[in-house]
Scaffold this active site. Structure first.
Site, PDB file in Angstrom:
ATOM      1  N   CYS A   1       6.347  -9.523  -0.236  1.00 18.87           N
ATOM      2  CA  CYS A   1       5.324  -9.726  -1.263  1.00 18.87           C
ATOM      3  C   CYS A   1       5.300  -8.437  -2.057  1.00 18.87           C
ATOM      4  O   CYS A   1       6.322  -8.022  -2.593  1.00 18.87           O
ATOM      5  CB  CYS A   1       3.987 -10.108  -0.649  1.00 18.87           C
ATOM      6  SG  CYS A   1       3.470  -9.116   0.776  1.00 18.87           S
ATOM      7  N   SER A   2       4.163  -7.765  -2.121  1.00 21.65           N
ATOM      8  CA  SER A   2       4.125  -6.461  -2.778  1.00 21.65           C
ATOM      9  C   SER A   2       4.201  -5.350  -1.737  1.00 21.65           C
ATOM     10  O   SER A   2       5.086  -4.506  -1.767  1.00 21.65           O
ATOM     11  CB  SER A   2       2.858  -6.308  -3.617  1.00 21.65           C
ATOM     12  OG  SER A   2       2.845  -5.070  -4.291  1.00 21.65           O
ATOM     13  N   ALA A   3       3.270  -5.381  -0.773  1.00 22.55           N
ATOM     14  CA  ALA A   3       3.269  -4.372   0.290  1.00 22.55           C
ATOM     15  C   ALA A   3       4.129  -4.780   1.476  1.00 22.55           C
ATOM     16  O   ALA A   3       4.530  -3.939   2.277  1.00 22.55           O
ATOM     17  CB  ALA A   3       1.842  -4.107   0.756  1.00 22.55           C
TER      18      ALA A   3
ATOM     19  N   ARG B   1       0.700 -11.374   2.555  1.00 19.66           N
ATOM     20  CA  ARG B   1       1.299 -12.689   2.350  1.00 19.66           C
ATOM     21  C   ARG B   1       2.593 -12.840   3.143  1.00 19.66           C
ATOM     22  O   ARG B   1       2.897 -13.929   3.648  1.00 19.66           O
ATOM     23  CB  ARG B   1       1.538 -12.906   0.848  1.00 19.66           C
ATOM     24  CG  ARG B   1       0.240 -13.096   0.069  1.00 19.66           C
ATOM     25  CD  ARG B   1       0.449 -13.077  -1.426  1.00 19.66           C
ATOM     26  NE  ARG B   1       0.560 -11.716  -1.963  1.00 19.66           N
ATOM     27  CZ  ARG B   1       0.628 -11.439  -3.263  1.00 19.66           C
ATOM     28  NH1 ARG B   1       0.601 -12.430  -4.154  1.00 19.66           N
ATOM     29  NH2 ARG B   1       0.714 -10.196  -3.680  1.00 19.66           N
TER      30      ARG B   1
ATOM     31  N   ILE C   1       3.127  -6.972   3.946  1.00 28.58           N
ATOM     32  CA  ILE C   1       2.372  -7.169   5.189  1.00 28.58           C
ATOM     33  C   ILE C   1       1.384  -8.339   5.121  1.00 28.58           C
ATOM     34  O   ILE C   1       1.184  -9.020   6.117  1.00 28.58           O
ATOM     35  CB  ILE C   1       1.610  -5.889   5.617  1.00 28.58           C
ATOM     36  CG1 ILE C   1       0.642  -5.426   4.533  1.00 28.58           C
ATOM     37  CG2 ILE C   1       2.582  -4.780   5.982  1.00 28.58           C
ATOM     38  CD1 ILE C   1      -0.233  -4.251   4.955  1.00 28.58           C
TER      39      ILE C   1
END
Length: 359
Positions: free
Chosen positions: A290-292, A296, A294
């Site tokens: 996802c972005s980080a 989603r 952790i």
């Protein structure tokens, strides 16, 4: 020490001024104290003997667990199995799920424990780092003089199978070539992307080409694309030197950051899209980001593992799944809302399974 404290206490008491016609009575004598021997005070005639040479050689009565040991013990042993029937008809309440979720240690990495020079420039978020014991190390297929670092972890799958997934952050401008090197190195045939490029601010760079583009020594080409209501599937090829491989890229856009989808159906359809003979035949891990890497990401992986448990065993241990994920990458499943949504999604999946047969 005690005498000094008593002396200060007396000195601080106010003095009483006596009149001239008053005489101060002589102080009363304190009764003489009877000296009692140590044996008598202890109620025994046996002399107390202390051998100072033995001090320090006796094992402690009990060992003290460090916070790290407590965290690992919880993540390795905690569980809360739920049958299909319980999940659908008597699920834990939102309050119970929130309390259960908040007890799970995050297992984030202390930046001081990640002794890799220059890694900060390759981290999208400075506090979300790969756990050292499971991090992906690049073999440096190209000649770039750089470290083996990428913010990514191997993640175990159903039944604890090793390296079923790689959870990673959304690529940054200076890590796109590293991302494709990881895809090549690990023989990845499927990438699941769970973020849009921008959600108020940049969440991930556009790391795949419109048609064809080179990223470091890797040539990426778009071979085809198909749009679905909730996600888009792209078929890519990645070429390094004279070798060419196929990669399937799924972009799931119906999931806001730190929140949950409006319904569980799209996520289950995404899981079904992944459950193909091609995926099963490939030995490489599935890259999920996802972005980080952790929130989603954790929800998708936990959902797929949970579906596999329900189908194979007729029950699911969502708490145990999340604990296993956090052992591999700290912070997987970021919010209590996501934890509750995970239960809701798996309850919907359980309802879609064929009726259970009596033993």
């Amino acid at each position: 020490m005690v005498q000094a404290c008593e002396g200060r206490s007396r000195a601080q008491l106010p003095t009483l001024s006596l009149g001239a016609d008053m005489t101060q009575p002589p102080p009363a004598k304190a009764p003489a104290k009877k000296h009692v021997r140590l044996q008598e005070r202890r109620g025994s005639s046996v002399a107390l003997m202390l051998d100072v040479r033995s001090l320090g050689t006796v094992e402690p009565i009990c060992s003290v667990n460090t916070p790290r040991e407590v965290t690992l013990h919880f993540l390795r042993t905690a569980g809360h199995p739920l049958t299909r029937w319980t999940l659908q008809h008597q699920p834990p309440s939102p309050k119970q799920l929130e309390e259960e979720f908040l007890k799970i240690p995050s297992n984030f990495v202390n930046p001081e424990d990640l002794d890799i020079p220059g890694h900060a420039s390759k981290d999208r978020y400075k506090t979300i780092l790969p756990n050292p014991q499971s991090r992906v190390c690049l073999g440096r297929a190209h000649s770039q003089e750089d470290s083996d670092y990428i913010n990514a972890n191997y993640i175990r799958g159903y039944d604890g199978k090793e390296k079923v997934y790689i959870a990673t952050q959304g690529p940054m401008p200076n890590t796109v070539a590293d991302f494709w090197e990881m895809v090549w190195q690990e023989d990845v045939s499927l990438i699941v992307m769970l973020t849009q490029l921008r959600e108020g601010k940049e969440k991930c760079v556009h790391y795949w080409p419109t048609e064809e583009e080179a990223y470091g020594p890797f040539q990426i080409r778009i071979q085809g694309m198909k749009e679905h209501p909730e996600y888009t599937v792209r078929h890519l090829t990645i070429q390094h030197q004279q070798e060419c491989r196929s990669v399937k890229h799924i972009l799931f856009s119906a999931w806001p950051d730190h929140q949950t989808p409006e319904s569980a159906g799209p996520l289950l359809r995404l899981v079904a899209e992944v459950e193909t003979p091609e995926t099963a035949a490939n030995s490489g891990p599935i890259v999920v980001h996802c972005s980080a890497g952790i929130g989603r990401t954790g929800c998708f992986i936990a959902t797929r593992i949970g579906c596999q448990q329900l189908k194979a065993r007729g029950e699911v241990d969502i708490l145990g799944i999340v604990c296993q994920l956090r052992l591999d990458r700290g912070g997987m499943i970021q919010t209590a809302e996501q934890y509750q949504f995970l239960h809701h999604t798996l309850a919907l999946y359980a309802a879609q399974l064929p009726p259970e047969t009596d033993p």
